[in-house]
Design a protein around this motif. Structure first.
Motif, short mmCIF file in Angstrom:
data_model
loop_
_atom_site.label_atom_id
_atom_site.label_comp_id
_atom_site.label_asym_id
_atom_site.label_seq_id
_atom_site.Cartn_x
_atom_site.Cartn_y
_atom_site.Cartn_z
N PRO A 1 32.05 58.23 56.65
CA PRO A 1 30.67 58.48 56.27
C PRO A 1 30.09 57.34 55.42
CG PRO A 1 31.98 60.44 55.92
CD PRO A 1 32.92 59.34 56.29
N GLU A 2 30.92 56.76 54.56
CA GLU A 2 30.44 55.65 53.74
C GLU A 2 30.06 54.46 54.60
OE1 GLU A 2 33.33 57.26 53.14
OE2 GLU A 2 32.79 58.36 51.32
N ARG A 3 30.87 54.17 55.61
CA ARG A 3 30.58 53.03 56.49
C ARG A 3 29.33 53.29 57.32
NH1 ARG A 3 30.18 48.01 56.75
NH2 ARG A 3 30.16 47.25 58.86
N ARG A 4 29.18 54.52 57.82
CA ARG A 4 27.97 54.85 58.58
C ARG A 4 26.75 54.72 57.69
NH1 ARG A 4 31.02 59.30 60.76
NH2 ARG A 4 29.91 60.66 59.32
N ALA A 5 26.85 55.23 56.46
CA ALA A 5 25.72 55.14 55.52
C ALA A 5 25.41 53.68 55.22
CB ALA A 5 26.04 55.91 54.24
N ASP A 6 26.43 52.88 54.99
CA ASP A 6 26.21 51.45 54.73
C ASP A 6 25.48 50.79 55.89
OD1 ASP A 6 27.32 51.43 52.22
OD2 ASP A 6 29.25 50.57 52.84
N ASP A 7 25.89 51.09 57.11
CA ASP A 7 25.24 50.49 58.28
C ASP A 7 23.78 50.92 58.38
OD1 ASP A 7 27.61 49.25 58.92
OD2 ASP A 7 28.15 50.64 60.53
N ARG A 8 23.53 52.19 58.18
CA ARG A 8 22.17 52.69 58.26
C ARG A 8 21.30 52.12 57.14
NH1 ARG A 8 22.42 59.06 58.91
NH2 ARG A 8 20.17 58.77 59.05
N ILE A 9 21.85 52.04 55.93
CA ILE A 9 21.09 51.49 54.81
C ILE A 9 20.84 49.99 55.02
CG2 ILE A 9 21.20 50.99 52.33
CD1 ILE A 9 22.65 53.73 52.05
N GLU A 10 21.80 49.32 55.61
CA GLU A 10 21.62 47.90 55.91
C GLU A 10 20.43 47.71 56.85
OE1 GLU A 10 24.17 44.38 58.07
OE2 GLU A 10 25.25 45.94 56.98
N GLU B 1 9.49 53.80 50.31
CA GLU B 1 10.05 54.34 51.55
C GLU B 1 11.53 53.99 51.68
OE1 GLU B 1 6.64 54.41 54.95
OE2 GLU B 1 7.15 52.43 54.12
N LEU B 2 11.88 52.78 51.28
CA LEU B 2 13.28 52.37 51.33
C LEU B 2 14.12 53.28 50.45
CD1 LEU B 2 15.55 50.36 52.10
CD2 LEU B 2 14.89 49.05 50.09
N GLU B 3 13.67 53.53 49.23
CA GLU B 3 14.44 54.39 48.32
C GLU B 3 14.53 55.82 48.85
OE1 GLU B 3 12.75 54.04 44.42
OE2 GLU B 3 13.26 51.91 44.27
N GLU B 4 13.45 56.35 49.38
CA GLU B 4 13.45 57.71 49.91
C GLU B 4 14.39 57.82 51.12
OE1 GLU B 4 11.94 60.74 49.09
OE2 GLU B 4 11.72 59.65 47.20
N ARG B 5 14.27 56.90 52.04
CA ARG B 5 15.10 56.96 53.25
C ARG B 5 16.57 56.70 52.92
NH1 ARG B 5 11.49 54.54 58.22
NH2 ARG B 5 9.75 55.94 57.91
N THR B 6 16.82 55.86 51.92
CA THR B 6 18.21 55.63 51.49
C THR B 6 18.80 56.94 50.97
OG1 THR B 6 17.77 53.33 50.97
CG2 THR B 6 19.68 54.33 49.92
N GLY B 7 18.03 57.67 50.18
CA GLY B 7 18.50 58.97 49.68
C GLY B 7 18.77 59.95 50.82
N ILE B 8 17.89 59.94 51.81
CA ILE B 8 18.07 60.84 52.96
C ILE B 8 19.35 60.48 53.72
CG2 ILE B 8 17.11 61.45 55.22
CD1 ILE B 8 14.30 61.16 53.90
N ARG C 1 14.58 46.31 57.55
CA ARG C 1 13.18 46.71 57.82
C ARG C 1 12.32 46.49 56.58
NH1 ARG C 1 12.88 52.48 60.12
NH2 ARG C 1 10.69 51.88 60.33
N TYR C 2 12.89 46.72 55.40
CA TYR C 2 12.16 46.48 54.15
C TYR C 2 11.85 44.99 54.00
CZ TYR C 2 11.45 45.81 49.13
OH TYR C 2 10.96 45.43 47.90
N VAL C 3 12.84 44.15 54.29
CA VAL C 3 12.65 42.70 54.19
C VAL C 3 11.59 42.24 55.20
CG1 VAL C 3 13.78 40.47 54.59
CG2 VAL C 3 14.93 42.23 53.25
N ASP C 4 11.57 42.84 56.38
CA ASP C 4 10.58 42.49 57.40
C ASP C 4 9.18 43.00 57.06
OD1 ASP C 4 12.53 41.25 58.89
OD2 ASP C 4 12.86 42.98 60.23
N GLY C 5 9.09 43.88 56.05
CA GLY C 5 7.79 44.41 55.64
C GLY C 5 7.42 45.70 56.33
N ALA C 6 8.34 46.27 57.13
CA ALA C 6 8.05 47.51 57.85
C ALA C 6 8.13 48.73 56.93
CB ALA C 6 9.00 47.68 59.02
N LEU C 7 8.82 48.59 55.79
CA LEU C 7 8.96 49.70 54.83
C LEU C 7 8.55 49.22 53.45
CD1 LEU C 7 12.50 51.15 55.69
CD2 LEU C 7 10.31 52.09 56.36
N SER C 8 7.95 50.13 52.68
CA SER C 8 7.66 49.82 51.28
C SER C 8 8.92 50.09 50.45
CB SER C 8 6.50 50.67 50.78
OG SER C 8 6.88 52.03 50.70
N GLU C 9 8.89 49.67 49.21
CA GLU C 9 10.05 49.90 48.35
C GLU C 9 10.29 51.40 48.15
OE1 GLU C 9 11.70 48.76 43.88
OE2 GLU C 9 9.96 47.71 44.70
#
Length: 183
Positions: free
Chosen positions: A127-136, A151-158, A141-149
């Protein structure tokens, strides 16, 4: 453990020893049996075989246990070899499955249709590896500007909640990012 490793690496040698000792045992048993038959029939050649009887007995006494021991070592080696191959194939399949799961999880249509959830059931990554991949991917997407900071924090929590990873423990990805920032 050393015998297992040796046997796995030397299956042909162990098999050859088992065959050689089996041949010694067979010749010794055939010689002793031949002497018994000739002696029972009172044939003159029985006295010639009688001179070889101690060698036949020695060959039988040594050959049978050594045959069994070498056969056991060869069998252990073969099983260890097959097991090592199976583990290697399973790891390779797990890696490929993780790559496929990662691609499917990124696809919005797959998430919408629920295919991403099905793939997660077959994904053997932790689960940790899957979460790391998804968060990566979220961070990319955050670096590309598709997500705000936010949104990044919210989706990371999800993601952490969905994967069952405690929020208190930082991921290995975060550790790598912090190390890269310090460099």
């Amino acid at each position: 453990m050393e015998l297992t490793h040796w046997a796995r690496d030397h299956v042909p040698a162990a098999t050859a020893l088992a065959v050689a000792f089996a041949a010694l045992s067979a010749v010794s048993l055939a010689g002793a049996t031949g002497w018994l038959v000739l002696a029972a029939l009172e044939v003159g050649a029985a006295s010639t075989l009688a001179t070889l009887l101690p060698l036949f007995a020695l060959g039988t006494v040594l050959g049978v246990p050594l045959t069994v021991a070498a056969a056991v070592v060869a069998a252990i080696g073969a099983v260890a070899h097959v097991s090592a191959l199976a583990v290697a194939k399973r790891r390779a399949a797990s890696t490929r499955l993780g790559q496929v799961a990662s691609r499917v999880e990124r696809n919005p249509l797959a998430r919408l249709l629920g295919v991403a959830a099905l793939v997660e059931d077959f994904d053997t990554r932790s689960p940790e590896r899957r979460a790391d991949d998804r968060i990566e991917r979220l961070k990319a997407r955050y670096v590309d500007g598709a997500l705000s900071e936010w949104e990044l924090e919210e989706r990371t929590g999800i993601v952490l909640d969905e994967e069952g990873v405690p929020r208190e423990s930082p991921s290995s990805l975060d550790d790598r990012l912090r190390g890269a920032e310090r460099s």
